[in-house]
Design a protein around this motif. Structure first.
Motif, mmCIF file in Angstrom:
data_model
loop_
_atom_site.group_PDB
_atom_site.id
_atom_site.type_symbol
_atom_site.label_atom_id
_atom_site.label_comp_id
_atom_site.label_asym_id
_atom_site.label_seq_id
_atom_site.Cartn_x
_atom_site.Cartn_y
_atom_site.Cartn_z
ATOM 1 N N GLY A 24 0.389 -1.105 0.352
ATOM 2 C CA GLY A 24 0.076 0.478 0.598
ATOM 3 C C GLY A 24 0.849 1.123 0.321
ATOM 4 O O GLY A 24 1.616 1.461 0.049
ATOM 5 N N TYR A 355 0.611 4.350 5.969
ATOM 6 C CA TYR A 355 0.192 2.688 6.010
ATOM 7 C C TYR A 355 -0.117 2.388 6.998
ATOM 8 O O TYR A 355 0.383 1.391 7.939
ATOM 9 N N THR A 360 -3.257 -1.400 3.383
ATOM 10 C CA THR A 360 -4.210 0.073 3.173
ATOM 11 C C THR A 360 -2.935 0.772 2.746
ATOM 12 O O THR A 360 -1.462 1.146 3.572
ATOM 13 N N ARG A 361 -3.561 1.943 2.631
ATOM 14 C CA ARG A 361 -2.794 2.671 2.056
ATOM 15 C C ARG A 361 -3.895 4.135 1.768
ATOM 16 O O ARG A 361 -4.527 3.879 1.669
ATOM 17 N N PHE A 390 -7.509 7.019 -1.089
ATOM 18 C CA PHE A 390 -7.154 5.451 0.122
ATOM 19 C C PHE A 390 -7.690 4.979 -0.661
ATOM 20 O O PHE A 390 -8.402 4.058 -1.732
ATOM 21 N N ARG A 392 -7.531 -0.540 -0.658
ATOM 22 C CA ARG A 392 -7.755 -0.884 0.446
ATOM 23 C C ARG A 392 -7.842 -2.908 -0.213
ATOM 24 O O ARG A 392 -8.059 -2.294 -0.464
ATOM 25 N N ARG A 399 -9.697 -5.075 -4.332
ATOM 26 C CA ARG A 399 -9.668 -3.682 -4.177
ATOM 27 C C ARG A 399 -10.051 -2.807 -4.342
ATOM 28 O O ARG A 399 -10.841 -2.931 -4.874
#
Length: 472
Positions: A24, A355, A360-361, A390, A392, A399
């Motif tokens: 991420g 992160y 997740t980012r 965002f 995930r 995704r």
């Protein structure tokens, strides 16, 4: 990142990232919207009922809102910009932690790829009134050829991403050439059918202390232009050469020369020539600072020439394994080759990636840029914007991606009359399903709104897209 949607702007410094941290577009309102929602529900239901499929961790993408100059950023471009499919047993961490069999022989790549998408757009000409809706079908076969010489562990990871020309830059020596034609067909407005082209070249040569890079691109595309509030043909060419020399483990210097030409149907095109240089100092492997100067000339069609100088400072800082910050800021001095006044403008770009968990980012981008106007050749556009992203990735092969942003654009320069200003908002959200290591499918929704003092440029737009991408 579409390379011709805006004029060259300050770019945040992009030092090599830790590999372990690389986790991420859309179809007059009414019955068409009901059909599109029905198709959306069917696709999402099919995705959620599918069996569990290995998944890829998303790579950080270049964050930022759609440009006010000829932008047509479909949500599913995030799929190309971040990653495609990877086995759950071969996450980036697992790949990098696996035993290294040693450096591989140089590898040639020949990668055919194919994308097909269906878009419902409720305002295909982005008009302030009398909106026209339609379905757009896009077929994009393409081919990437190239040579890559890099560590085998990273090579295994990158090989499982989408086609090579869309991945992040490789380490070591490489060159990549990609050509992707696109056939765009409108269901009802067949006079808007188009043949688009996208060709790109990237190369890098790494010596012990010196690295040389080159890139070139050509784009010809029918797209909506938010400055004019219309659909038009945009043709662009760009090229660049850059070099970085490491004097010591802590100090380095960079030089670069760049060219970009943009031509717009029924609008003012421009050609920019730019040279830049930086001196960098690394406080540690995770912290680097630099100062630089930029000189440029913009030859504006039907308008005065513009020259500019920039003084910039930049830095990158990996605060922890979960937080990284890159920033560039400075001042630009712009002169117009007529009796109009000169300009002095602050410019900056700040990018933060967080992160919070595996796969997740969260991203934040804040920027201020100055670009020529294509509707008023004697003016420039000062754009200030913010974007939140965002991403995930789920273990089921899905995704989720979302982005929202705002840009404020002020027109200024040597023209006489009331100044124009625009407020542009957008939001995107979508699901991408990796059904195999060689393919993915996605569905996305995008909302755009431009509130402009130029009434013809104001619009509201909704788009829903279904996309399938295959890499052979």
């Amino acid at each position: 990142m579409n390379h011709f949607t805006q004029h060259p702007a300050p770019t945040v410094a992009a030092p090599a990232e830790s590999s372990a941290k690389r986790r991420g577009a859309y179809p007059t309102r009414g019955a068409g919207f009901t059909r599109a929602l029905a198709m959306l529900g069917w696709v999402v239901a099919a995705d959620l009922q599918a069996q569990e499929i290995p998944v890829v961790e998303p790579l950080p993408q270049e964050v930022g809102p759609a440009s006010m100059i000829g932008a047509e950023n479909a949500l599913l471009d995030m799929n190309a910009a971040e990653s495609a499919a990877i086995d759950a047993a071969e996450t980036p961490e697992a790949v990098l932690d696996a035993p290294n069999p040693g450096p591989p022989a140089p590898k040639w790549k020949v990668i055919p790829h194919f994308d097909v998408s269906v878009m419902w757009d409720d305002n295909i000409f982005i008009q302030s009134e009398n909106e026209i809706e339609d379905f757009l079908f896009t077929f994009s076969p393409g081919l990437t050829v190239g040579y890559i010489d890099e560590e085998s562990r990273l090579e295994r990871f990158y090989d499982r991403q989408v086609r090579a020309s869309r991945a992040l830059q490789y380490e070591g020596n490489f060159f990549l050439l990609d050509y992707t034609p696109s056939f765009v067909v409108f269901l009802d407005n067949d006079g808007e059918n188009s043949f688009d082209q996208d060709a790109r070249f990237e190369a890098r040569w790494q010596l012990q202390k010196l690295s040389l890079s080159a890139q070139a691109a050509f784009l010809s595309k029918n797209e909506t232009n938010t400055e004019l509030g219309a659909r038009l043909r945009h043709t662009g060419m760009s090229a660049g050469l850059s070099a970085r020399y490491e004097f010591t483990e802590r100090t380095s210097a960079e030089l670069g020369a760049f060219f970009q030409d943009d031509d717009y149907q029924d609008a003012s095109g421009n050609t920019e020539y730019r040279g830049e240089g930086y001196l960098n100092y690394a406080l540690s492997p995770l912290v680097e600072f630099g100062v630089g100067v930029v000189f440029g000339l913009v030859d504006v069609e039907n308008g005065p020439k513009q020259t500019f100088e920039r003084i910039l400072a930049r830095g990158s800082y990996e605060l922890t394994e979960k937080v990284e910050v890159r920033a560039q800021a400075g001042v630009e001095f712009r002169q117009f080759d007529d009796e109009g006044g000169d300009q002095t403008n602050p410019i900056f770009e700040i990018e933060l990636n967080y992160y919070p968990a595996e796969l997740t980012r969260l991203g934040l981008n804040v920027h201020r840029r100055v670009i020529p106007s294509i509707s008023e050749p004697s003016e420039s556009v000062d754009t200030t914007g913010v974007a939140l992203t965002f991403a995930r990735t789920l273990r089921t092969g899905l995704r989720f991606l979302a982005e929202a942003g705002y840009e404020s654009s002020d027109y200024s320069g040597s023209s006489v009359g009331s100044a124009r200003s625009d407020d542009y908002f957008y939001g995107r959200a979508g699901l991408i399903y990796n059904f195999a290591a060689w393919g993915s499918a996605g569905v996305g929704y995008e909302y755009r709104n431009n509130d402009s003092t130029r009434s013809a440029s104001g619009f509201t737009n909704n788009r829903i897209t279904f996309d399938v991408s295959l890499t052979f």
